[in-house]
Motif scaffolding. Structure first.
Motif, PDB file in Angstrom:
ATOM      1  N   LEU A 400       0.788  -1.315  -0.436  1.00 59.34           N
ATOM      2  CA  LEU A 400      -0.619   0.282   0.227  1.00 59.34           C
ATOM      3  C   LEU A 400       0.674   0.767  -0.285  1.00 59.34           C
ATOM      4  N   GLU A 401       2.512   1.130   0.299  1.00 61.06           N
ATOM      5  CA  GLU A 401       2.300   2.555   0.001  1.00 61.06           C
ATOM      6  C   GLU A 401       3.872   2.304  -0.149  1.00 61.06           C
ATOM      7  N   THR A 402       3.837   1.158  -1.451  1.00 62.69           N
ATOM      8  CA  THR A 402       4.772   1.392  -2.660  1.00 62.69           C
ATOM      9  C   THR A 402       3.862   1.652  -3.757  1.00 62.69           C
ATOM     10  N   SER A 403       4.485   2.736  -4.684  1.00 63.76           N
ATOM     11  CA  SER A 403       3.512   2.905  -5.835  1.00 63.76           C
ATOM     12  C   SER A 403       3.785   2.199  -6.714  1.00 63.76           C
ATOM     13  N   ASP A 404       2.879   2.340  -7.411  1.00 70.35           N
ATOM     14  CA  ASP A 404       1.808   1.729  -8.750  1.00 70.35           C
ATOM     15  C   ASP A 404       2.923   1.084  -9.331  1.00 70.35           C
ATOM     16  N   LEU A 407       5.874  -0.688  -8.412  1.00 69.85           N
ATOM     17  CA  LEU A 407       5.464  -2.346  -8.501  1.00 69.85           C
ATOM     18  C   LEU A 407       4.979  -3.176  -9.589  1.00 69.85           C
ATOM     19  N   PHE A 408       4.538  -2.689 -10.478  1.00 69.97           N
ATOM     20  CA  PHE A 408       4.619  -2.553 -11.833  1.00 69.97           C
ATOM     21  C   PHE A 408       6.230  -3.391 -12.493  1.00 69.97           C
ATOM     22  N   HIS A 409       6.722  -2.307 -12.092  1.00 63.53           N
ATOM     23  CA  HIS A 409       8.195  -2.852 -12.662  1.00 63.53           C
ATOM     24  C   HIS A 409       8.933  -4.204 -11.530  1.00 63.53           C
ATOM     25  N   HIS A 410       8.483  -4.250 -10.756  1.00 62.47           N
ATOM     26  CA  HIS A 410       9.074  -5.121 -10.037  1.00 62.47           C
ATOM     27  C   HIS A 410       8.064  -6.904 -10.116  1.00 62.47           C
ATOM     28  N   SER A 411       7.440  -6.497 -10.730  1.00 66.90           N
ATOM     29  CA  SER A 411       6.160  -7.933 -11.246  1.00 66.90           C
ATOM     30  C   SER A 411       6.708  -7.994 -12.086  1.00 66.90           C
TER      31      SER A 411
END
Length: 464
Positions: A400-404, A407-411
């Motif tokens: 929740l505290e991480t930007s989308d 998160l998309f780059h990580h995924s």
């Protein structure tokens, strides 16, 4: 008619196969046997042509019989010479080792010098008569039953043709008896001699000198200042500078032992010697001016320090006045020794032994020693478990505290990693999206990396 065959040559008399040997002549005897066998196995010389005529009667030469007292190896002159040489080497004896009687020396706290005289050991080598006065003698010194000298004692010998010196400066911790073994070795005859020196170190009767001065003699080696005549000459020059006559040498040390450099092998170069002189009289104004701040500053500029007196050391000694050091030693009080009584009890009654010790309870001490560390370890384990298990933020809170976009780059990175693993396990897989071009660099035309792929929807690397 053919000429008769030449007579056989007379048998050469060789040494017997076993010549007397000894441990010293073993190698020489082996060499001689090898040469004898080589001469025996050599082919005989070719026959010389003889003129035609009746055969000449041949008389065989009798074998030589060794005369009484002659070497057991006879025969041909070369073989006899070799055998005689082998026997001569075999009969050689080891040089005898002589032991001189013990020599007892007394030393006081201060300078100690003992000269190892060559003549004494040369007489021991020859049994009382000096045959070669110029024979080189090498000395070695070490503690009795130990490989090295004590820390306060040093040994020096510049050349085998010069005497050796044992010198040092024993202090209060070195009081007592020291046994030193001296080994002398004649380099011409290989004879050896040893002597035991028993050195008894006692305190100086007048105590340590309170005023001490250390001079650096630049034109001398340490063995040149160790003889008593050289030390007396140095004290004579010191008394002229000090203005007092109650001087004595405290220590003599080579400059190499103080970190000095080894001089070049040029005539006139010396290693330098530090000579420490003590007195019960205060320093003279001449010595005080030589160590003043003005003199030190002149020394830093490469000039001669200030001195209000004439240098009485010249021309025998060259003193480097910039290295002069003055010390004022405070006399240390001597601790009183124990007071010994008569050893008889006074009139105070009978002797009463001490009461027996009271039994102690050791269980509380054992419990405290064992339980207190266990309790502290348990508290630390509970605190560490609470911090690691109960204070975690959780995956949902972190997402929740991480930007989308992050998160998309990580995924996407995780998906690409799975595709690479899949490609490594099986080659029948489609090309990963991360390797497809998204636009042409030269024309700038964009293309959909998912246009011609019919294996399902794929997420782009970057959001649209």
């Amino acid at each position: 008619m053919e000429p008769p065959p030449p007579p056989p040559p007379p048998p050469a008399a060789l040494c017997p196969p076993r010549c007397p040997q000894s441990p010293l002549g073993l190698s020489s005897a082996r060499s001689f046997l090898f040469l004898s066998r080589a001469s025996a196995s050599a082919p005989p010389p070719p026959p010389q042509p003889r003129p035609w005529g009746p055969p000449t009667p041949v008389r065989s030469a009798p074998l030589p019989v060794p005369a009484p007292g002659s070497p057991p190896c006879g025969g041909a002159p070369p073989a006899a010479a070799l055998c005689t040489l082998a026997l001569g080497v075999a009969r050689a004896t080891v040089p005898e080792h002589r032991v001189l009687p013990d020599l007892r020396l007394s030393a006081e706290t201060g300078v100690f010098v003992h000269e190892l005289e060559r003549e004494l050991f040369l007489e021991a080598f020859s049994g009382g008569e000096v045959e070669d006065d110029d024979a080189p003698v090498t000395f070695r010194a070490h503690l009795w039953d130990h490989p090295d000298l004590p820390r306060w004692l040093r040994f020096v010998q510049r050349d085998p043709g010069q005497p050796g010196y044992l010198y040092g400066c024993p202090l209060a911790p070195e009081l007592g008896t020291h046994s030193v073994q001296v080994l002398a070795y004649n380099r011409h005859t290989f004879a050896t001699a040893s002597q035991r020196l028993v050195i008894s170190v006692t305190p100086a009767p007048g105590g340590d000198a309170p005023f001490q001065a250390e001079f650096l003699v630049g034109d001398r080696n340490v063995e040149e200042l160790l003889p008593e005549a050289a030390r007396d000459l140095f004290l004579l020059g010191s008394s002229g500078v000090w203005g007092r006559g109650d001087l004595h040498v405290i220590n003599v040390t080579s400059a190499l032992d103080r970190g000095g450099r080894v001089p070049l092998p040029i005539e006139g170069r010396r290693e330098g010697v530090y000579v420490q002189v003590g007195s019960h009289s205060p320093f003279s104004p001449c010595l005080a001016s030589a160590v003043s701040p003005q003199s030190r500053s002149r020394c830093h500029r490469g000039q001669r320090p200030l001195a209000s007196c004439y240098d009485t050391f010249a021309p025998h000694f060259s003193i480097r006045w910039c290295n002069l050091t003055l010390l004022q030693v405070q006399p240390s009080p001597t601790p009183p020794g124990p007071l010994w009584g008569p050893g008889i009890l006074g009139d105070g009654g009978d002797f009463e032994p001490p009461s027996p010790a009271v039994a102690r309870e050791l269980l509380p001490s054992f419990l405290v020693t064992l339980l207190v560390p266990l309790a502290v370890a348990a508290l630390l384990a509970l605190l560490l478990g609470h911090l690691m298990c109960c204070r975690r933020e959780g995956v949902e809170k972190r997402d929740l505290e991480t930007s989308d976009l992050q998160l998309f780059h990580h995924s996407s990175i995780a998906g690409d990693s799975r595709e690479l693993r899949l490609m490594a396990s099986s080659r029948a897989v489609p090309r990963p999206l991360s390797t497809l071009p998204m636009f042409n660099v030269r024309t700038g035309q964009r293309c959909d990396p998912m246009g011609n792929l019919g294996h399902g929807a794929r997420a782009p690397l970057l959001p649209q």
